[in-house]
Design an enzyme around this catalytic site. Structure first.
Site, PDB file in Angstrom:
ATOM      1  CG  ASP A  70      -0.328  -0.541   2.477  1.00 44.42           C
ATOM      2  OD1 ASP A  70       0.910  -0.538   2.569  1.00 44.42           O
ATOM      3  OD2 ASP A  70      -1.069  -0.963   3.380  1.00 44.42           O
ATOM      4  CG  ASP A  81      -8.837  -1.408  11.992  1.00 48.87           C
ATOM      5  OD1 ASP A  81      -7.896  -2.127  11.584  1.00 48.87           O
ATOM      6  OD2 ASP A  81      -9.252  -0.421  11.355  1.00 48.87           O
ATOM      7  CG  HIS A  97      -5.913  -2.464   8.968  1.00 44.40           C
ATOM      8  ND1 HIS A  97      -6.119  -1.212   9.486  1.00 44.40           N
ATOM      9  CD2 HIS A  97      -4.558  -2.632   8.970  1.00 44.40           C
ATOM     10  CE1 HIS A  97      -4.949  -0.652   9.763  1.00 44.40           C
ATOM     11  NE2 HIS A  97      -3.992  -1.498   9.479  1.00 44.40           N
ATOM     12  CD  GLU A 106      -8.709   0.906   7.799  1.00 43.13           C
ATOM     13  OE1 GLU A 106      -8.659  -0.039   8.619  1.00 43.13           O
ATOM     14  OE2 GLU A 106      -8.053   1.952   7.943  1.00 43.13           O
TER      15      GLU A 106
HETATM   16  C1  F6R Z   1       1.370  -1.317   6.037  1.00 44.97           C
HETATM   17  C2  F6R Z   1       0.176  -2.125   6.242  1.00 44.97           C
HETATM   18  C3  F6R Z   1      -0.638  -2.020   7.464  1.00 44.97           C
HETATM   19  C4  F6R Z   1       0.183  -2.286   8.727  1.00 44.97           C
HETATM   20  C5  F6R Z   1      -0.699  -2.210   9.965  1.00 44.97           C
HETATM   21  C6  F6R Z   1       0.112  -2.351  11.242  1.00 44.97           C
HETATM   22  O1  F6R Z   1       1.963  -1.587   4.790  1.00 44.97           O
HETATM   23  O2  F6R Z   1      -0.138  -2.856   5.361  1.00 44.97           O
HETATM   24  O3  F6R Z   1      -1.683  -2.948   7.403  1.00 44.97           O
HETATM   25  O4  F6R Z   1       0.771  -3.539   8.638  1.00 44.97           O
HETATM   26  O5  F6R Z   1      -1.378  -0.996   9.997  1.00 44.97           O
HETATM   27  O6  F6R Z   1       0.970  -1.264  11.354  1.00 44.97           O
HETATM   28  P1  F6R Z   1       2.120  -1.250  12.455  1.00 44.97           P
HETATM   29  O7  F6R Z   1       3.070  -2.298  12.097  1.00 44.97           O
HETATM   30  O8  F6R Z   1       2.736   0.131  12.332  1.00 44.97           O
HETATM   31  O9  F6R Z   1       1.460  -1.470  13.756  1.00 44.97           O
END
Ligand code: F6R
Length: 262
Positions: free
Chosen positions: A67, A136, A138, A143
């Protein structure tokens, strides 16, 4: 699903890095799916170490990131382009032309997302997709409520994610509200999935993803549908798992695992 509970973040990162390394040692031209965020930093640091000290070779590797924020140019310090350069790409030998990250500045999102999907297929599909998990539940920026069949597209971030990611920006209002993200359907097509989670604030999402029902409200629960997924956790992230003792027992008694000396 293979759930691997590690004593610490550092060990989790090392064990996950070994999976990536063993893939590259058997398939040097593997296609890797990459994630950003704080979770995989230790994994990337270990891959960099393996490259520098043990000669782990990335010269034939192709990568696709999950992403990118819409509106951030590649050189913005909070962009995922920047993150990947700083934490991995500038330290290893992946050819520049083999690196793919969704564009944060494209003006034609639909065409870009279609091209991204096509490009993954042209490169033979993703061999191993690295994932983190949001508080959450994801994966990527899928989301709650995202279709489990979704494809790469532009997505509006949830308030919780904006709040969680505000720590990387000066203020919450600076967090972009849109991202281009691979879909859950795109992710599920990878041959192997490797999700990492650490810290107590992920414990509930982890439990819902592993032991809850498969549902679009917790997109990480889609991993239950994948035949080859590994989930690496530290003790804190595993803290709410009902079957934690069983997962540890399975790891200790893996067929072929060396028996402890008596
Ligand atoms: C980022 C991504 C997100 C993160 C998730 C956890 O490329 O795909 O899904 O993996 O938001 O983020 P952290 O590791 O910062 O807690």
């Amino acid at each position: 699903m293979e759930v691997i509970i590690c004593p610490s973040y550092e060990e989790m990162s090392i064990m996950a890095a070994r999976e990536v390394a063993s893939l590259l040692n058997t398939k040097p031209n593997a296609v890797l799916g990459l994630a950003t965020g704080s979770t995989p930093r230790g994994l990337y640091a270990e891959l960099v170490r393996m490259h520098k000290e043990e000669g782990l070779d990335f010269s034939q590797v192709t990568t696709f990131n999950l992403d990118e924020y819409v509106g951030l140019p590649d050189d913005h310090p909070q962009s995922y382009h920047y993150f990947m350069r700083e934490h991995l790409f500038k330290h290893v030998n992946i050819p520049e032309q083999n690196i793919h990250i969704p564009s944060g500045t494209t003006r034609n999102h639909v065409a870009f997302c279609e091209w991204y999907e096509r490009r993954i297929k042209e490169c033979g599909g993703i061999d191993l997709q690295i994932l983190g998990i949001g508080a959450d539940g994801h994966i990527a920026f899928n989301e709650p409520g995202s279709s489990l069949g979704s494809r790469t597209r532009i997505k509006t971030l949830a308030a919780q994610t904006i709040k969680d990611n505000a720590r990387f920006f000066e203020k919450e209002e600076d967090v972009p509200i849109y991202a281009i993200t691979m879909g859950v359907g795109t992710i599920l097509e990878a041959r192997r999935l490797l999700l990492l989670a650490n810290g107590e604030n992920k414990a509930e999402a982890v439990r819902n993803a592993i032991e809850g029902p498969v549902c679009s409200m917790v997109t990480a629960s889609a991993l239950q549908l994948h035949p080859r997924s590994m989930i690496f956790l530290d003790e804190a992230a595993a803290g709410k798992l009902q079957m934690a003792d069983y997962y540890k027992w399975v790891q200790q008694n893996k067929p072929g695992a060396p028996k402890p000396e008596v």
